[in-house]
Design a protein around this motif. Structure first.
Motif, PDB file in Angstrom:
ATOM      1  N   ARG A  70      11.136  -8.825 -17.624  1.00  0.00           N
ATOM      2  CA  ARG A  70      10.438  -8.529 -18.681  1.00  0.00           C
ATOM      3  C   ARG A  70       8.892  -8.590 -18.278  1.00  0.00           C
ATOM      4  O   ARG A  70       8.608  -9.051 -17.285  1.00  0.00           O
ATOM      5  N   THR A  71       7.881  -7.490 -19.177  1.00  0.00           N
ATOM      6  CA  THR A  71       6.610  -7.435 -18.494  1.00  0.00           C
ATOM      7  C   THR A  71       6.004  -8.969 -18.448  1.00  0.00           C
ATOM      8  O   THR A  71       5.944  -9.497 -19.578  1.00  0.00           O
ATOM      9  N   ARG A  72       5.519  -9.252 -17.438  1.00  0.00           N
ATOM     10  CA  ARG A  72       4.845 -10.439 -17.293  1.00  0.00           C
ATOM     11  C   ARG A  72       3.424 -10.617 -18.361  1.00  0.00           C
ATOM     12  O   ARG A  72       2.786  -9.648 -18.018  1.00  0.00           O
ATOM     13  N   GLY A  73       3.548 -11.614 -18.909  1.00  0.00           N
ATOM     14  CA  GLY A  73       2.525 -11.824 -20.025  1.00  0.00           C
ATOM     15  C   GLY A  73       2.404 -10.850 -21.202  1.00  0.00           C
ATOM     16  O   GLY A  73       1.657 -10.922 -21.865  1.00  0.00           O
ATOM     17  N   GLY A  74       3.387 -10.049 -21.339  1.00  0.00           N
ATOM     18  CA  GLY A  74       3.403  -9.211 -22.377  1.00  0.00           C
ATOM     19  C   GLY A  74       4.574  -9.369 -23.468  1.00  0.00           C
ATOM     20  O   GLY A  74       4.498  -8.682 -24.539  1.00  0.00           O
ATOM     21  N   VAL A  75       5.302 -10.216 -23.136  1.00  0.00           N
ATOM     22  CA  VAL A  75       6.550 -10.522 -24.033  1.00  0.00           C
ATOM     23  C   VAL A  75       6.883 -12.031 -24.130  1.00  0.00           C
ATOM     24  O   VAL A  75       6.833 -12.805 -23.215  1.00  0.00           O
ATOM     25  N   SER A  76       7.039 -12.320 -25.462  1.00  0.00           N
ATOM     26  CA  SER A  76       7.272 -13.873 -25.736  1.00  0.00           C
ATOM     27  C   SER A  76       8.187 -13.885 -26.812  1.00  0.00           C
ATOM     28  O   SER A  76       8.548 -13.022 -27.577  1.00  0.00           O
ATOM     29  N   VAL A  77       9.445 -14.729 -26.558  1.00  0.00           N
ATOM     30  CA  VAL A  77      10.389 -15.103 -27.193  1.00  0.00           C
ATOM     31  C   VAL A  77      10.516 -16.441 -27.780  1.00  0.00           C
ATOM     32  O   VAL A  77      10.171 -17.383 -27.191  1.00  0.00           O
ATOM     33  N   THR A  78      10.937 -16.483 -29.257  1.00  0.00           N
ATOM     34  CA  THR A  78      10.919 -17.533 -29.986  1.00  0.00           C
ATOM     35  C   THR A  78      12.420 -17.601 -30.514  1.00  0.00           C
ATOM     36  O   THR A  78      12.915 -16.798 -31.301  1.00  0.00           O
ATOM     37  N   TYR A  79      13.055 -18.737 -30.003  1.00  0.00           N
ATOM     38  CA  TYR A  79      14.555 -19.067 -30.279  1.00  0.00           C
ATOM     39  C   TYR A  79      14.682 -19.898 -31.723  1.00  0.00           C
ATOM     40  O   TYR A  79      14.021 -20.713 -32.105  1.00  0.00           O
ATOM     41  N   LYS A  80      15.690 -19.432 -32.554  1.00  0.00           N
ATOM     42  CA  LYS A  80      16.087 -20.322 -33.705  1.00  0.00           C
ATOM     43  C   LYS A  80      17.405 -20.750 -33.429  1.00  0.00           C
ATOM     44  O   LYS A  80      18.189 -19.897 -33.475  1.00  0.00           O
ATOM     45  N   ALA A  81      17.410 -21.797 -33.893  1.00  0.00           N
ATOM     46  CA  ALA A  81      19.026 -22.557 -34.016  1.00  0.00           C
ATOM     47  C   ALA A  81      19.455 -22.306 -35.556  1.00  0.00           C
ATOM     48  O   ALA A  81      18.663 -22.199 -36.454  1.00  0.00           O
ATOM     49  N   ALA A  82      20.641 -22.335 -35.712  1.00  0.00           N
ATOM     50  CA  ALA A  82      21.404 -22.267 -37.189  1.00  0.00           C
ATOM     51  C   ALA A  82      21.079 -23.707 -37.877  1.00  0.00           C
ATOM     52  O   ALA A  82      21.043 -24.713 -37.217  1.00  0.00           O
ATOM     53  N   GLY A  83      20.298 -23.405 -39.042  1.00  0.00           N
ATOM     54  CA  GLY A  83      19.985 -24.506 -39.906  1.00  0.00           C
ATOM     55  C   GLY A  83      18.462 -24.783 -39.671  1.00  0.00           C
ATOM     56  O   GLY A  83      18.053 -25.746 -40.435  1.00  0.00           O
ATOM     57  N   GLN A  84      17.824 -24.269 -38.594  1.00  0.00           N
ATOM     58  CA  GLN A  84      16.505 -24.557 -38.589  1.00  0.00           C
ATOM     59  C   GLN A  84      15.646 -23.891 -39.572  1.00  0.00           C
ATOM     60  O   GLN A  84      15.818 -22.392 -39.611  1.00  0.00           O
ATOM     61  N   ALA A  85      14.665 -24.460 -40.057  1.00  0.00           N
ATOM     62  CA  ALA A  85      13.925 -23.742 -41.227  1.00  0.00           C
ATOM     63  C   ALA A  85      12.483 -23.409 -40.826  1.00  0.00           C
ATOM     64  O   ALA A  85      11.965 -23.996 -39.805  1.00  0.00           O
ATOM     65  N   GLY A  87       9.082 -21.630 -39.543  1.00  0.00           N
ATOM     66  CA  GLY A  87       8.550 -20.860 -38.312  1.00  0.00           C
ATOM     67  C   GLY A  87       8.330 -19.456 -38.690  1.00  0.00           C
ATOM     68  O   GLY A  87       8.119 -18.824 -39.724  1.00  0.00           O
ATOM     69  N   PRO A  88       8.231 -18.479 -37.749  1.00  0.00           N
ATOM     70  CA  PRO A  88       7.642 -17.035 -37.582  1.00  0.00           C
ATOM     71  C   PRO A  88       8.756 -16.287 -38.433  1.00  0.00           C
ATOM     72  O   PRO A  88       8.723 -15.072 -38.255  1.00  0.00           O
ATOM     73  N   PHE A  89      10.081 -16.872 -38.691  1.00  0.00           N
ATOM     74  CA  PHE A  89      11.183 -15.738 -39.092  1.00  0.00           C
ATOM     75  C   PHE A  89      11.171 -15.462 -40.269  1.00  0.00           C
ATOM     76  O   PHE A  89      11.012 -16.356 -41.046  1.00  0.00           O
ATOM     77  N   ALA A  90      11.197 -14.080 -40.538  1.00  0.00           N
ATOM     78  CA  ALA A  90      11.181 -13.596 -41.871  1.00  0.00           C
ATOM     79  C   ALA A  90      12.322 -12.785 -42.520  1.00  0.00           C
ATOM     80  O   ALA A  90      12.687 -13.059 -43.628  1.00  0.00           O
ATOM     81  N   ALA A  95      20.333 -20.639 -42.181  1.00  0.00           N
ATOM     82  CA  ALA A  95      21.627 -21.017 -41.645  1.00  0.00           C
ATOM     83  C   ALA A  95      22.020 -20.125 -40.443  1.00  0.00           C
ATOM     84  O   ALA A  95      22.876 -20.314 -39.878  1.00  0.00           O
ATOM     85  N   GLN A  96      21.055 -19.091 -40.330  1.00  0.00           N
ATOM     86  CA  GLN A  96      21.380 -18.293 -39.245  1.00  0.00           C
ATOM     87  C   GLN A  96      20.535 -18.449 -37.884  1.00  0.00           C
ATOM     88  O   GLN A  96      19.456 -18.947 -37.848  1.00  0.00           O
ATOM     89  N   ALA A  97      21.293 -18.182 -36.644  1.00  0.00           N
ATOM     90  CA  ALA A  97      20.902 -18.184 -35.444  1.00  0.00           C
ATOM     91  C   ALA A  97      20.062 -17.019 -34.837  1.00  0.00           C
ATOM     92  O   ALA A  97      20.537 -15.896 -35.235  1.00  0.00           O
ATOM     93  N   GLY A  98      19.098 -17.030 -34.184  1.00  0.00           N
ATOM     94  CA  GLY A  98      18.738 -15.730 -33.646  1.00  0.00           C
ATOM     95  C   GLY A  98      17.359 -15.999 -32.698  1.00  0.00           C
ATOM     96  O   GLY A  98      17.276 -17.131 -32.239  1.00  0.00           O
ATOM     97  N   ALA A  99      16.416 -14.745 -32.634  1.00  0.00           N
ATOM     98  CA  ALA A  99      15.223 -14.932 -31.862  1.00  0.00           C
ATOM     99  C   ALA A  99      14.394 -14.236 -32.364  1.00  0.00           C
ATOM    100  O   ALA A  99      14.672 -12.802 -32.953  1.00  0.00           O
ATOM    101  N   LEU A 100      13.080 -14.317 -32.342  1.00  0.00           N
ATOM    102  CA  LEU A 100      12.247 -13.299 -32.488  1.00  0.00           C
ATOM    103  C   LEU A 100      11.251 -13.037 -31.007  1.00  0.00           C
ATOM    104  O   LEU A 100      10.807 -13.669 -30.434  1.00  0.00           O
TER     105      LEU A 100
END
Length: 275
Positions: A70-85, A87-90, A95-100
């Protein structure tokens, strides 16, 4: 915007090893033994060794679990666990897991491959002889290349930002169980839930990210023609030797590398980097 092919190839060039071409477009699929011509920065298959009738065995494949970049300093990843409410996820339900994945600048790149395997052709002395004999007979062209090394991935994700603030929200398949926890996890069992501002988005399976090609060595062909004359003229000459001269075949048998070369990816075809 700069040419995405230029950005992508320059970023990944040399990551797998010297002399390996970066597959462009990333969604292109190749096979070991494909025969083609270089067009732009890629290879356009026209046939294969099997279709032409050339038999070449393979070496035992080598494997690697994952590859990420990944491009250094240009990409950020936020992970989400199932059941986590919250945050930045729209687009993901609680109940779903994923990443932003968010890009803080234009042209930032994220690449993740999982389940990598490299396959290689063997019997180069036999292959070199076959190619010379066919070139002599007029059934092989000098600009034809053979994929001699091929890297496959069971799954891969390639994301290129078309603008600052581009993003993609990715949903993990239920079979993954736990939430993605590393970049490599974004290459397996995910699909886009929403995205904006991306120039390139690939979430694919059975991709071929890298390959290496061989072809007849130009210097070797010039050496033959220096002694025997232009091969293309000889093909139509009434007193043309019907077979490749013995001294040429002996040189190939002793040193197949004398007749074969591994050309670099033609970066001049990428232009000056402007759209």
């Amino acid at each position: 915007m700069p040419d995405p092919s230029r950005l992508f190839i320059r970023a990944l060039s040399g990551i797998w090893g010297n002399g390996y071409w970066v597959t462009w477009h990333p969604s292109a699929r190749y096979r070991l033994g494909d025969v083609g011509t270089a067009q732009g920065p890629g290879l356009v298959p026209i046939s294969s060794l099997d279709e032409i009738g050339i038999t070449s065995s393979q070496l035992a494949p080598t494997t690697r679990d994952e590859l990420t970049w990944r491009t250094r300093g240009g990409v950020s990843v936020t992970y989400k666990a199932a059941g986590q409410a919250g945050g930045p996820f729209a687009a993901l339900a609680d109940a779903q897991a994923g990443a932003l994945v968010e890009f803080s600048r234009e042209n930032a790149l994220l690449v993740a491959y999982r389940g990598l395997t490299e396959h290689r052709l063997a019997d180069q002395p036999l292959l070199a002889r076959e190619l010379i004999e066919r070139y002599w007979a007029g059934t092989w062209e000098l600009d034809w290349c053979v994929i001699s090394h091929l890297v496959t991935a069971k799954s891969g994700t390639v994301l290129l930002a078309g603008e600052k603030g581009a993003l993609i929200e990715m949903r993990a398949q239920a079979t993954l169980g736990e939430a993605p926890a590393a970049l490599a996890d974004l290459a397996a069992g995910v699909r886009g839930a929403r995205s904006s501002g991306l120039e390139l988005e690939l979430l694919g399976k059975q991709v071929t990210p890298f390959f290496r090609v061989l072809r007849l060595r130009r210097r070797f062909i010039r050496g033959i023609e220096g002694v025997y004359g232009d091969v293309r003229t000889l093909r139509t000459s009434a007193n043309r030797p019907p077979d490749v001269p013995t001294d040429v075949l002996e040189e190939i048998r002793e040193s197949p590398d004398a007749a074969l070369e591994f050309p670099d990816q033609p970066t001049s075809a990428l232009g000056d980097g402007t759209a």
